[in-house]
Each structure stands twice: as structure tokens, then as C-alpha cells.
Enzyme design. Structure first.
Site, PDB file in Angstrom:
ATOM      1  N   SER A 259     -15.362  35.223  85.942  1.00  0.00           N
ATOM      2  CA  SER A 259     -14.189  35.452  86.802  1.00  0.00           C
ATOM      3  C   SER A 259     -14.005  36.946  87.024  1.00  0.00           C
ATOM      4  O   SER A 259     -13.724  37.393  88.143  1.00  0.00           O
ATOM      5  CB  SER A 259     -12.919  34.888  86.147  1.00  0.00           C
ATOM      6  OG  SER A 259     -13.004  33.493  85.982  1.00  0.00           O
TER       7      SER A 259
ATOM      8  N   ALA B 174     -13.434  31.660  90.259  1.00  0.00           N
ATOM      9  CA  ALA B 174     -12.762  32.598  89.360  1.00  0.00           C
ATOM     10  C   ALA B 174     -11.402  32.032  88.980  1.00  0.00           C
ATOM     11  O   ALA B 174     -10.641  31.586  89.838  1.00  0.00           O
ATOM     12  CB  ALA B 174     -12.580  33.943  90.059  1.00  0.00           C
ATOM     13  N   LYS B 175     -11.110  32.056  87.685  1.00  0.00           N
ATOM     14  CA  LYS B 175      -9.780  31.649  87.228  1.00  0.00           C
ATOM     15  C   LYS B 175      -8.941  32.923  87.211  1.00  0.00           C
ATOM     16  O   LYS B 175      -8.884  33.633  86.202  1.00  0.00           O
ATOM     17  CB  LYS B 175      -9.883  31.003  85.839  1.00  0.00           C
ATOM     18  CG  LYS B 175      -8.628  30.290  85.381  1.00  0.00           C
ATOM     19  CD  LYS B 175      -8.923  29.441  84.143  1.00  0.00           C
ATOM     20  CE  LYS B 175      -7.663  28.897  83.504  1.00  0.00           C
ATOM     21  NZ  LYS B 175      -6.948  27.903  84.301  1.00  0.00           N
ATOM     22  N   ALA B 176      -8.386  33.238  88.372  1.00  0.00           N
ATOM     23  CA  ALA B 176      -7.683  34.510  88.558  1.00  0.00           C
ATOM     24  C   ALA B 176      -6.186  34.272  88.678  1.00  0.00           C
ATOM     25  O   ALA B 176      -5.753  33.281  89.276  1.00  0.00           O
ATOM     26  CB  ALA B 176      -8.204  35.202  89.807  1.00  0.00           C
TER      27      ALA B 176
ATOM     28  N   TYR C  18      -2.899  31.382  91.162  1.00  0.00           N
ATOM     29  CA  TYR C  18      -1.894  30.456  90.646  1.00  0.00           C
ATOM     30  C   TYR C  18      -0.555  30.543  91.374  1.00  0.00           C
ATOM     31  O   TYR C  18       0.347  29.759  91.096  1.00  0.00           O
ATOM     32  CB  TYR C  18      -1.790  30.594  89.117  1.00  0.00           C
ATOM     33  CG  TYR C  18      -2.987  29.897  88.499  1.00  0.00           C
ATOM     34  CD1 TYR C  18      -2.910  28.579  88.088  1.00  0.00           C
ATOM     35  CD2 TYR C  18      -4.227  30.519  88.445  1.00  0.00           C
ATOM     36  CE1 TYR C  18      -4.015  27.910  87.597  1.00  0.00           C
ATOM     37  CE2 TYR C  18      -5.345  29.869  87.963  1.00  0.00           C
ATOM     38  CZ  TYR C  18      -5.229  28.560  87.534  1.00  0.00           C
ATOM     39  OH  TYR C  18      -6.340  27.895  87.070  1.00  0.00           O
TER      40      TYR C  18
END
Ligand code: PPE
Length: 311
Positions: free
Chosen positions: A60, A154-156, A160
Site C-alpha cells: 500500500s 492499497a489500504k489507504a 475510507y
């Protein structure tokens, strides 16, 4: 309880782990993060697929040109150290890397990258009865981002904002969760979970090309399903296929394997957890509760004997 936080290389008290208001992340959402669970199994405590989560964290960062200043080995050791220090036998683990204070403006390249790991006790994500009884969901009116906008692999942090819009609408409308469609109308995922559909004994899940997060629980469930001889396919799923599914369930670190009992007020199957969902839950809980670990998914955590946490 407020446990010590590993911040830029060392454990510090909970109240000292603060961020300046001018940090880049506060203005532009420039963080990457992970959500990981440590389980108290019958054979001791273990972190579920720790290295895969840390690899996704580093990936990420790479996607967003953010070089995390620790190796995966260092982050792994830091994670175990943070859990042991907190004395928790089971917990949720949140490693985050973010852009700190530096030049103001969108360009983050000169801002320092800061890293922390926090742990806390976190029970069932969608309510304590959800794992057994299932949840009621709606199809969200907000879509998942298009593939050429925010990268979904990507867990950005910034991604969220989209998830929060979906979750707020769902809750305010009386549902437990929302399912997002992709920009071209195919089923993508929940605000914090991947999705699986069962019809006529075959399991389907959307491919990563529909802008989903490549979930580690998703990957684990695919493995467990294949081991049980079940047919599983990654395939595009339309909205109406949800309504006529025999079974639906969410997967995620926080949500684990949560059955879905209705979508937009349509009961799914019998309106309760179905047999394939139950079988996959059983296989998953054999690993994380009983500690049966043929895949080497659990990293042991030597929690101190004196730890008296109820977790
Ligand atoms: N999709 C999204 C958008 C997502 O956030 C998660 C995890 C998943 C799929 C499942 O991925 P995995 O955990 O690797 O199986 N969501 C995390 C954060 C939830 C939150 O509210 O914060 C989680 O489950 O830990």
C-alpha cells in the site's frame, strides 16, 4: 484499556502517541494501514497471517510512493512486542504509516513517514449475534471508486471516506452494512468486508479488478473452500444475483465470516445462515479458535503468564 503504542520504533504511553495538526495526513488522508487479529486459540495466542498483512501494508505504501522505514521482519517483531507488552491474549492490531509534518501542500514527497502499531480488544464487528444470525444489508447508493481514481489494492486512509459514506447511510437507514457496486454497476464489496455468494452449491466472489481490497480473509476462505472440495469462482456479480442467492456472506479481519440474511429487504435463502457458510465458518474457527494450523497462518505470541486479561 489504553495500551502502550509502538510509535516510530519504541513503545510509548497511550496519551503520548499524538499527531500534530499540520501533519500531511490530517489534511489529505495520506496514510496506509492494516487491521489484523491476534487470537487466543486452544494452543496459545497467535496472530492470523501477520506477514501477509504486513506485506500488504508495504505494498500500500509503495503504491502511494510512501517508503515505510521498517522492514517486514522489524514490523513483525514490533507487532509481537506491542501485544506482549499489552498483556493481551487476543486483540485487534492496527499498524499505520502516515505522512507527518513537512512542507504544506498536496505534494507529500518531502514529508516524513511515521509509523505506529496500536492494539485493543475488539469483539464481533457487526454485532455479537451477527456471526450466527446474519446481518441485514442494503446496496449502497455510493459506488466503489473507479480503478483510475483511488487505487483499491492499497489500504489507504483516504479510501475510507468512501467507506464511511456507505456505512453511515446503511446505519441511518436501519441496516447493518452497505454493499458497494463498482462504477459500472457490478457487485464490489462492503464498507469493510469482501463478499461471497453461493448459488446451486457453487461459491462466487468478485475479482480484484472490480476495485475491491484484496482481502486476506477472502484469500483464506478461498483456500478453505477448495480444501473442502467446494467449487469457487472469481466472477463478476450483478446486483440482482444478490437477491436470488442461496447464501451470502462477508469476510474480513474484523467481520471474520459474517452471514448476510437480507439485502434490500429481500431475504437471502431461508433468511438465516446457510450450510456452506456454516461449514466455512467452522473451518475458519478450527484455525483461529482451536489453533489447528496446517497452513502456518498463525504467528505465535508468547503472552506473559501473569497476564490476566479476559480477552
Ligand atoms: N474490504 C475493505 C474495504 C476492507 O476495509 C476490509 C478490511 C476488507 C475488504 C477485508 O480485508 P481483510 O481484513 O484483509 O480480510 N477492513 C478492516 C477495517 C475495518 C474497519 O472498520 O476499520 C478490517 O476488517 O480489519
Amino acid at each position: 484499556m489504553q495500551h502502550e503504542i509502538w510509535f516510530n520504533g519504541k513503545l510509548i504511553p497511550f496519551e503520548k502517541a499524538t499527531v500534530h495538526v499540520l501533519a500531511h495526513v490530517v489534511h489529505y488522508g495520506s496514510s496506509v494501514f492494516e487491521g489484523i487479529r491476534c487470537y487466543r486459540t486452544e494452543r496459545g495466542s497467535g496472530v492470523f497471517r501477520l506477514r501477509e498483512h504486513l506485506q500488504r501494508l508495504v505494498d500500500s505504501g509503495k503504491i502511494h510512493r510512501m517508503q515505510i522505514p521498517y522492514s517486514i521482519d522489524e514490523l513483525e517483531a514490533a507487532t509481537v512486542e506491542t501485544i506482549v507488552n499489552a498483556g493481551l491474549r487476543s486483540c485487534y492490531i492496527r499498524p499505520v504509516a502516515f505522512r507527518g509534518v513537512g512542507p504544506m501542500g498536496v505534494n507529500p514527497l518531502e514529508n516524513p513517514v511515521e509509523t505506529f502499531i496500536a492494539v485493543w480488544e475488539w469483539g464481533a464487528y457487526l454485532g455479537s449475534e451477527a456471526l450466527e444470525n446474519g446481518v441485514d444489508v442494503q446496496v449502497a447508493s455510493w459506488h466503489r471508486m473507479a480503478p483510475n481514481t483511488h487505487p483499491s489494492l492499497a489500504k489507504a486512509g483516504g479510501n475510507y471516506l468512501n467507506a464511511s459514506l456507505v456505512k453511515m447511510d446503511a446505519v441511518l437507514n436501519g441496516f447493518d452494512e452497505g454493499i458497494m457496486l463498482s462504477v459500472d454497476g457490478y457487485v464490489a464489496e462492503g464498507s469493510g468486508e469482501n463478499l461471497f455468494l453461493i448459488r446451486d452449491g457453487v461459491i462466487y466472489t468478485p475479482p480484484t479488478s472490480v476495485s475491491i481490497l484484496p482481502g486476506i480473509t477472502r484469500d483464506s476462505v478461498i483456500t478453505l473452500a477448495r480444501e473442502q472440495g467446494l467449487r469457487i469462482e472469481e466472477r463478476m456479480i450483478t446486483r440482482e444475483a444478490l437477491y436470488v442467492a442461496d447464501e451470502l456472506f462477508f469476510t474480513g479481519t474484523a467481520a471474520e465470516i459474517t452471514p448476510i440474511r437480507s439485502v434490500d429487504h429481500h431475504p437471502i435463502g431461508e433468511g438465516r445462515r446457510g450450510p456452506i457458510t456454516a461449514a466455512l465458518q467452522a473451518a475458519f474457527f478450527d484455525v483461529v479458535r482451536r489453533g489447528e494450523d496446517p497452513h502456518g497462518w498463525l504467528t505465535p505470541v508468547p503472552v506473559r503468564e501473569t497476564a490476566n486479561s479476559a480477552a
